[in-house]
Write an enzyme that holds these catalytic residues in place. Structure first.
Site: not given
Length: 898
Positions: A677, A702, A785
Site C-alpha cells: 500500500d 500501489e 478505491d
C-alpha cells in the site's frame, strides 16, 4: 529600441547526473485537513492557471548593452525552444461548520461552507438514535436539501451552492441542512468532496461527526465514547474544543442515567461556529523560452532565457565540456546578480520584465563547451526542471544524443535461430547471462545517472525481448509448464538471487474484496465458500484485504501489526481461508501497509506517536518532516500521508522489525506475496530489502499519482507518468511490479471520449507501463478505491468489458475487481480469462498494434489472439492463421488463431 523575435525550436536533451544537486518539491502541508491517501487526478481547470500560449522571445536594447544585443541578433542560431513548466501549488482556505436554531427551539440548521472555488459536494449521512454505530444511514427524505442524490443505501451527496455573501472578497460556497430537534437523529456524518479532482477532505483520514445527542453507544470503531456533544474526527482524538456542549445536568433535575438513554432523546443543542483549514492542490502552468546562438565575430555562445513565472526566479546553472555532462562553472563574465554555489554551479537572479510578469537573463560563454545545463528555483523549496530532468541546451552538433537502436514493433520478439553446434543448455545460459548483465547495468546507480531515459528504455525493452525469447524456447520444449523446473534451474545457474516480481508470468489476479467487505464481519468465511468458484473462473492469485487490527474498519490504518483480528474475521479464519485457496490452486497476496501506522499513546505534547503491542516503537520510528506527528526520525524518503504517523524506514530497528513481521506472516498465515500500500511514501530500495527477506512469489506496489493534463484534457503523451512508476520499480531492483495506473487513465479518456488513438504511444506501443516494462505492469480497470462505493475514479460506466477485453488479452499481469467478477459481466470475464489461459498469453507476450484510430483500437498478441475495442470496424487479416471469434460483446471482439 530593437526587438528580435525567436521562434520555438523542437528538441531538448535531458540527462541525470550524480554531480547535479537533486531537488524535490516540498510544498506546505495541510494544517487540520488532509486529502484521502489514495491520490486522485489533480485539478486541471483554468481558474487558477496563469498559463499562456508561447509568445515570441524578445530582447529589449534598453535593458541590456546594445552591443551585446546586436551581437545576439546577428549570431547563428543553435537552439530555440519554449518549454512548458508544470507544478502543483497548494491553495489554503477554510471549511466552516455552523449549527444554529431557526425561529424556535425545535428546528435547527447545520451549515457547511467552503471559501475556495470549485465544484464542492457534501457526502453525508446520519446515525439514528437506536443505531449509533460507525455505519452511516441515509437521512429522512424531509431532511434532504434540493439536489441531493442517494449513494447506495447509506449516504447522500448534495452540491454546495454559491452564497450571496462574500467572505473577504472571495466567493463562498455553502450547504444548509435543516432538521427537527425531535427527529430520531443521533449524529450527522460528512466529508467534503471536490468534484473536479475527486479528492475527499476529511480530518486525518476520518469522517466528521456532529453529535446531536449527549450519549452515543460505543462500537468497534470507538465512535461515540463518552465525550459530550461535539465534532469528532473519527477515532483519532477529540478536537481541542467541543462544538456542541451537553447539559451538565438534566434540566428538570431527573436522574442523569436516564438522560444517557438514547431512547429518551434528552438533549439541548447549543449553536456553534468553527473554521478549519483546507488545502487544495492546483496545477500551475508556466513557460521558459531558451535561445542559444553563436557569434561569428567573437566565436562566443550567447544564450537568452526568459520565463513568465512572476516574482523572483533564480536560475541554477552550469556548463558541460563533454557528453559526460558533469556540471562545471564557466569562466567569467557572468550576468549581474550571480553568485557561486559550492564551486559546482552558479546562481543568477533573473531580471524582472516590465510589469513584473516574469524574468530573463542573457549569458555569454566561451568556446569549448558542449552544453548549458540549468534548473529554476522559485522559492526555498521549489525547483523546476523538465519532466524530472535538468534542462540541457546543446551548444554544438556533437553534443546530440547518440541514436538509440529502435526495434520495429511489427517484428515482435526476435525469432530463435538455433545453431546445431550450440546445445540448448549453452544457448539458454547465454540468454540468462545477457538478462542478468542488462539488469545489473540498469540497476547500478552510476548507470542510472549517466544513461538517458531513452537509453534506459532501450535496455528495458531488450530485457523484455530476451525474456520473451526464453519463454518461447521453454514453452516449445516443455509441453506442460512446471514451475519447479524453472525455479530449480535458476538456482543452479547462479547463486545471485534475482526476484522477478512476476511469479511465473502467467498469473491472473483477482482482488478478493471491495470497500464494503468489512461490514459483514465474516468476509473470510464468505470468501472461503467461494474459493472453488474463484478457481473455476481461471484466477491464479487472489489479493486479500489488510489483515491487521486497524483504526479504520477497512484496514488501511493499522495499529498493532501482530494483532490479526480485523473486521474481516479472526486469525484462525484467515489461516483457514489461505489454506483453502492453496487447496484449489490459488496463491494468496496479503495487503500490507508499511508506510504508516497508527499510534496507541500520546507523547508529552499530546501527539499520537508512541506505539504499543509487540512493536512498541517510540517517536524515533516517525519521520521528522511530518508536522502533524512530531517524529524524531529522519526526513521522509517519499511523500507523507498525513492521516497517520509516517514510518521512518531509514531506521535499522524499524526495517528489522518489519522484515521479521513479513516473514512471520509468510510462515504463520501462509501468504505467497504482497500487495504493498501507498509505496509513494518511502524509497523503493527499502521495498527490495523487505522482499529479499520475505521472498514472496509475487509482489505489486500501489504507486499512484496524477497523469498529465492540459486545460482539463488528458495529454496524449504520458511518458512522464509511467516513467515515475518505472523509476519506483527500478528502485526496488525489479523485485516488485506496480499497478499500471497509466493504462487505466488512458483507457478512461479513450473510451469516454471515443478517442481510441490514445491507446498507441508515439512509438506505436501501448501507452502505459505495459508498453515499457510489461513483466512488471499489473493492469487493472477498477479497485476498492476507484470503484466500489467510494467511486473516487470510476471506470466509464457501461464500458467495463472493453477495458477487460484490453487487459486480459495484452501483456502484463491483469487484475480483475471482485465486484466485476461476480456481476452480470461474470460470463464474459470468465471467457476472456479462459482464452488467456488457453492461448498461454503471459506478462511478456509480444503485441502488434494494428489499428489505433478515433473509434477503434485493434491489436494482435503473440500471433495467437487478435482483438478490437470501440464501435469502429475491424477484422483480422487472413493469412497463415485461421481466425475464429472467441469472445464478443458490446463494442469489443476477440479472435483466436486455430
Amino acid at each position: 529600441m530593437s526587438t528580435t523575435a525567436l521562434e520555438p525550436l523542437r528538441r531538448l536533451r535531458y540527462q541525470c547526473r550524480r554531480e547535479t544537486p537533486r531537488f524535490r518539491s516540498n510544498f506546505r502541508k495541510a494544517k487540520a485537513f488532509s486529502l484521502h491517501y489514495a491520490q486522485r487526478p489533480l485539478y486541471h481547470g483554468s481558474s487558477f492557471c496563469n498559463f499562456r500560449p508561447p509568445q515570441p522571445l524578445s530582447i529589449r536594447a534598453s535593458s541590456v548593452d546594445t552591443a551585446v544585443v546586436e551581437a545576439f541578433e546577428s549570431a547563428d542560431v543553435l537552439f530555440k525552444e519554449t518549454f512548458p513548466l508544470k507544478r502543483i501549488e497548494k491553495v489554503e482556505g477554510n471549511i466552516s461548520i455552523k449549527l444554529d436554531n431557526g425561529k424556535d427551539k425545535e428546528n435547527w440548521q447545520l451549515t457547511v461552507g467552503c471559501n475556495l472555488p470549485g465544484k464542492w459536494v457534501l457526502h453525508w449521512g446520519v446515525n439514528y438514535v437506536n443505531d449509533v454505530g460507525s455505519e452511516w444511514d441515509q437521512p429522512p427524505v424531509e431532511m434532504r436539501p434540493p439536489g441531493s442524490v442517494p449513494i447506495k443505501d447509506y449516504a447522500i451527496e448534495t452540491p454546495l451552492k454559491k452564497s450571496s455573501a462574500v467572505v473577504e472578497g472571495d466567493l463562498y460556497y455553502e450547504l444548509k441542512i435543516s432538521f427537527s430537534k425531535n427527529a430520531d437523529i443521533a449524529a450527522i456524518n460528512f466529508v467534503l468532496k471536490d468534484e473536479e479532482t475527486g479528492a475527499w477532505y476529511q480530518h486525518r483520514g476520518r469522517d466528521f461527526k456532529v453529535a446531536l445527542i449527549d450519549y452515543l453507544h460505543e462500537d468497534g470503531n470507538k465512535l461515540g465514547a463518552k465525550r459530550g456533544l461535539g465534532v469528532w474526527p473519527g477515532p483519532f482524538e477529540q478536537l481541542s474544543s467541543l462544538l456542541l456542549k451537553s447539559e451538565e445536568a438534566h434540566p428538570n433535575g431527573e436522574d442523569s442515567s436516564e438522560s444517557r438513554d438514547p431512547s429518551k432523546k434528552t438533549k439541548r443543542l447549543e449553536g456553534f461556529y468553527e473554521e478549519h483549514s483546507i488545502v487544495r492542490e492546483v496545477l500551475i502552468n508556466n513557460l521558459v523560452s531558451v535561445s542559444a546562438r553563436k557569434c561569428p565575430k567573437t566565436a562566443k555562445y550567447l544564450l537568452h532565457i526568459e520565463t513568465d513565472i512572476p516574482g523572483d526566479v533564480v536560475i541554477h546553472w552550469g556548463v558541460c565540456k563533454d557528453d559526460g555532462e558533469k556540471w562545471e562553472i564557466p569562466a567569467e563574465p557572468y550576468p549581474a546578480e550571480t553568485i557561486a554555489f559550492k564551486n559546482k554551479a552558479l546562481r543568477t537572479l533573473l531580471k524582472q520584465k516590465q510589469g513584473g510578469q516574469g524574468g530573463w537573463s542573457l549569458f555569454t560563454l566561451d568556446e569549448g563547451y558542449v552544453g548549458f545545463v540549468f534548473v529554476l528555483k522559485i522559492n526555498e523549496n521549489t525547483w523546476l526542471n523538465y519532466m524530472g530532468n535538468d534542462f540541457y541546451i546543446p551548444l554544438s552538433s556533437s553534443s546530440a544524443l547518440p541514436t538509440q537502436p529502435r526495434h520495429d514493433q511489427s517484428e515482435g520478439h526476435r525469432q530463435v535461430e538455433t545453431d546445431p553446434a550450440v546445445s540448448p543448455a549453452v544457448y539458454n545460459d547465454r540468454i540468462i547471462n545477457e538478462i542478468r548483465s542488462l539488469v545489473s547495468d540498469i540497476s547500478s546507480e552510476k548507470s542510472r545517472q549517466m544513461k538517458s531515459k531513452e537509453a534506459q528504455e532501450s535496455i528495458l525493452q531488450e530485457i523484455e525481448k530476451l525474456a520473451a525469447e526464453a519463454y518461447s524456447i521453454f514453452r516449445s520444449s516443455i509441453p506442460t509448464y512446471s514451475e519447479d523446473v524453472v525455479v530449480e534451474s535458476e538456482e543452479v545457474q547462479s547463486p545471485a538471487q534475482i526476484s522477478s516480481g512476476t511469479g511465473s508470468g502467467f498469473e491472473i489476479l483477482c482482488q478478493g474484496f471491495n470497500w464494503e467487505s468489512h461490514k459483514s464481519g465474516r468476509w473470510y468465511m464468505e470468501l472461503l465458500e467461494r474459493a472453488a468458484e474463484i478457481s473455476s473462473l481461471g484466477f491464479t492469485v487472489v489479493w486479500l484485504p489488510p489483515p491487521t487490527e486497524s483504526v479504520s474498519p477497512e484496514g488501511y490504518m493499522p495499529r498493532d501489526l501482530y494483532n490479526l483480528s480485523s473486521r474481516y474475521g479472526n486469525v484462525e479464519e484467515l489461516k483457514l481461508l489461505v489454506k483453502r485457496f492453496h487447496e484449489v490452486g490459488i496463491r494468496v497476496l496479503g495487503d500490507v501497509v508499511l508506510n504508516h501506522r497508527c499510534a496507541q499513546y500520546k507523547n508529552q505534547n499530546g501527539v499520537w506517536n508512541i506505539f504499543g503491542g509487540r512493536l512498541n516503537w517510540d517517536d524515533r520510528a516517525v519521520v521528522a518532516d511530518d508536522p502533524h506527528f512530531e517524529g524524531r526520525g529522519n526526513k521522509s524518503s517519499g511523500d507523507n500521508f498525513h492521516a497517520a504517523p509516517n514510518i521512518d524506514h531509514s531506521q535499522e530497528f524499524v526495517r528489522n522489525d518489519l522484515k521479521e513481521w513479513l516473514c512471520w506472516l509468510r510462515k504463520e498465515i501462509g501468504y505467497d506475496g504482497w500487495r504493498l500500500d501507498f509505496v509513494r511514501g518511502f524509497w523503493g530500495g527499502y521495498v527490495k530489502d523487505y522482499l529479499d527477506a520475505s521472498e514472496p512469489y509475487f509482489a505489486v506496489g500501489e504507486y499512484w499519482d496524477s497523469l498529465s493534463y492540459t486545460y482539463g484534457e488528458m495529454d496524449h503523451n504520458q511518458d512522464a507518468h509511467r516513467q515515475r512508476i518505472i523509476d519506483w520499480i527500478n528502485a526496488t531492483s525489479g523485485t516488485a511490479g506496480a499497478f499500471d495506473v497509466t493504462t487505466k487513465g488512458v483507457l478512461h479518456s479513450a473510451l469516454e471520449r471515443c478517442e481510441y488513438w490514445r491507446l498507441s504511444d508515439q512509438k506505436g506501443k501501448p501507452p502505459g507501463v505495459v508498453g515499457w516494462w510489461p513483466s512488471r505492469a499489473v493492469t487493472f480497470i477498477e479497485n476498492h478505491d476507484t470503484g466500489s462505493t467510494q467511486g473516487h475514479w470510476r471506470f466509464p460506466g457501461g464500458k467495463e468489458m472493453q477495458g477487460y477485453a484490453y487487459i486480459l488479452t495484452h501483456p502484463g499481469t491483469p487484475a480483475v475487481f471482485y465486484d466485476h467478477a461476480f456481476s452480470h459481466m461474470r460470463s464474459e470475464i470468465s471467457a476472456l480469462v479462459s482464452l488467456r489461459n488457453r492461448k498461454k498469453i503471459h506478462c511478456r507476450s509480444t503485441i502488434q498494434i494494428t489499428k489505433a484510430e478515433r473509434d477503434v483500437y485493434a491489436a494482435m498478441i503473440d500471433e495467437k489472439v487478435a482483438m478490437k475495442i470501440g464501435p469502429g470496424y475491424y477484422e483480422p487479416a487472413s493469412g497463415p492463421q485461421r481466425w475464429s471469434v472467441a469472445v464478443e460483446g458490446k463494442d469489443y471482439k476477440v479472435w483466436e488463431a486455430s
